[in-house]
Design a protein around this motif. Sequence first.
Motif, PDB file in Angstrom:
ATOM      1  N   ILE A  14       0.829  -1.209   0.000  1.00 28.96           N
ATOM      2  CA  ILE A  14       0.000   0.000   0.000  1.00 28.96           C
ATOM      3  C   ILE A  14       0.857   1.250   0.000  1.00 28.96           C
ATOM      4  O   ILE A  14       0.463   2.293  -0.500  1.00 28.96           O
ATOM      5  CB  ILE A  14      -0.962  -0.011   1.222  1.00 28.96           C
ATOM      6  N   PRO A  21      -5.482   6.525   1.393  1.00 31.13           N
ATOM      7  CA  PRO A  21      -6.226   5.518   2.167  1.00 31.13           C
ATOM      8  C   PRO A  21      -7.665   5.962   2.391  1.00 31.13           C
ATOM      9  O   PRO A  21      -7.971   7.154   2.446  1.00 31.13           O
ATOM     10  CB  PRO A  21      -5.449   5.458   3.492  1.00 31.13           C
ATOM     11  N   TYR A  43     -12.558  -1.224   5.248  1.00 27.69           N
ATOM     12  CA  TYR A  43     -12.214  -0.042   4.469  1.00 27.69           C
ATOM     13  C   TYR A  43     -11.888  -0.475   3.038  1.00 27.69           C
ATOM     14  O   TYR A  43     -11.226  -1.489   2.831  1.00 27.69           O
ATOM     15  CB  TYR A  43     -11.002   0.684   5.067  1.00 27.69           C
ATOM     16  N   ALA A  45     -10.162  -1.198  -0.186  1.00 23.08           N
ATOM     17  CA  ALA A  45      -8.750  -1.367  -0.520  1.00 23.08           C
ATOM     18  C   ALA A  45      -8.424  -0.835  -1.903  1.00 23.08           C
ATOM     19  O   ALA A  45      -7.261  -0.611  -2.229  1.00 23.08           O
ATOM     20  CB  ALA A  45      -8.365  -2.841  -0.426  1.00 23.08           C
ATOM     21  N   SER A 132     -12.300  -5.719  -2.815  1.00 21.57           N
ATOM     22  CA  SER A 132     -11.355  -5.999  -1.737  1.00 21.57           C
ATOM     23  C   SER A 132     -11.523  -4.972  -0.629  1.00 21.57           C
ATOM     24  O   SER A 132     -11.633  -3.769  -0.891  1.00 21.57           O
ATOM     25  CB  SER A 132      -9.912  -5.959  -2.261  1.00 21.57           C
ATOM     26  N   TYR A 134     -10.068  -3.835   3.378  1.00 22.31           N
ATOM     27  CA  TYR A 134      -9.194  -4.012   4.525  1.00 22.31           C
ATOM     28  C   TYR A 134     -10.048  -4.199   5.771  1.00 22.31           C
ATOM     29  O   TYR A 134     -11.030  -3.482   5.970  1.00 22.31           O
ATOM     30  CB  TYR A 134      -8.293  -2.789   4.728  1.00 22.31           C
ATOM     31  N   ALA A 136      -9.915  -4.088   9.923  1.00 24.40           N
ATOM     32  CA  ALA A 136      -9.134  -3.577  11.040  1.00 24.40           C
ATOM     33  C   ALA A 136      -9.990  -3.648  12.299  1.00 24.40           C
ATOM     34  O   ALA A 136     -11.225  -3.694  12.218  1.00 24.40           O
ATOM     35  CB  ALA A 136      -8.704  -2.128  10.770  1.00 24.40           C
ATOM     36  N   ARG A 150      -4.838 -12.831  13.213  1.00 26.19           N
ATOM     37  CA  ARG A 150      -4.031 -12.490  12.038  1.00 26.19           C
ATOM     38  C   ARG A 150      -2.688 -13.227  12.069  1.00 26.19           C
ATOM     39  O   ARG A 150      -2.261 -13.807  11.062  1.00 26.19           O
ATOM     40  CB  ARG A 150      -3.804 -10.980  11.986  1.00 26.19           C
ATOM     41  N   THR A 178      -2.394  -9.611   6.235  1.00 24.75           N
ATOM     42  CA  THR A 178      -1.332  -8.759   5.729  1.00 24.75           C
ATOM     43  C   THR A 178      -0.416  -8.439   6.897  1.00 24.75           C
ATOM     44  O   THR A 178      -0.613  -8.933   8.010  1.00 24.75           O
ATOM     45  CB  THR A 178      -1.901  -7.461   5.129  1.00 24.75           C
ATOM     46  N   ALA A 181      -2.880  -5.790   8.893  1.00 22.44           N
ATOM     47  CA  ALA A 181      -4.338  -5.930   8.994  1.00 22.44           C
ATOM     48  C   ALA A 181      -4.735  -7.249   8.339  1.00 22.44           C
ATOM     49  O   ALA A 181      -3.985  -8.212   8.335  1.00 22.44           O
ATOM     50  CB  ALA A 181      -5.028  -4.736   8.332  1.00 22.44           C
ATOM     51  N   LEU A 183      -7.102  -8.674   4.726  1.00 24.76           N
ATOM     52  CA  LEU A 183      -7.801  -8.319   3.503  1.00 24.76           C
ATOM     53  C   LEU A 183      -8.927  -9.308   3.251  1.00 24.76           C
ATOM     54  O   LEU A 183      -8.738 -10.523   3.385  1.00 24.76           O
ATOM     55  CB  LEU A 183      -6.844  -8.322   2.314  1.00 24.76           C
TER      56      LEU A 183
END
Length: 276
Positions: A14, A21, A43, A45, A132, A134, A136, A150, A178, A181, A183
Amino acid sequence: YPMATNVKTAVLRIAESNAAPASRASWCGQLHLGDLYVPVKAYAAIATPPENPLRQLHADCGQRIEYRKWWPKHGAVPPEEIVKGYPYQSDQYVELSQSELDQLQPSDDKTIHVEHFLKPSFVDPVLFAGRSLYLAPANPAAGRPFNTLRQAMERSGKWGLGRVVLSNRWHIVILRPTEEAMLLHTLHHPAQCRALAAGQTADARVTQSELRPLLKTINGLNGTVAWENYKDDAERRLTNLVESRIAAAQRPSASRLRGVDNRRAREAPRSGSAKN
């Protein structure tokens, strides 16, 4: 599409992206695995591509074309008089109310249900549907269980497979870790995927002498990818074209002078021949 189990080998970080973002969450809910429930926010991606700025105009007057909902018998139809119908025969429809359609929508429990884990190599990239997100932690208290899951997925080298309701429809999703975070990727339903028809595949035998030069080429092009060389410049080229047209329209006097000079050049030989 990145299929490596090691998140450090992801094809595009990223930090290398020019897109800002996402500032606001596009979805809020929880991640469910066994007895674990983790509040999460999603969020986008991928930045939403810009809307096509081109508009249809009337060729004579240059005004924008309007689209109206119209029927020959009644003329223009206002929105409150429009309903939805399902065709069952030619020009025959079953009229359905919005309340009936609402009852068909799945119950949205705002939960990502992780039901299976599998190696990334078992996921055919053709299944990826293009959306896609994200994931969090939704709050500080969710940070520890989120990171625990994770890291467990990262160490196992596996991705999660599950389901979630997005935009009033059930979606099959892949969940992968990731470095910071997770995906979430939506998938096509496997029944939607097509195979090649008979005769469309290549079945010719290949010799080692034919393979060797191609393998050399492939190995020579291996390594770090300069992603800045892969850009979609369609919007920039369109903008440049429009700006050049605007600039030309703002110089009408110069255009007229060129026209006068051209006419004089065409008339000069005729004027000289008349004097002779």
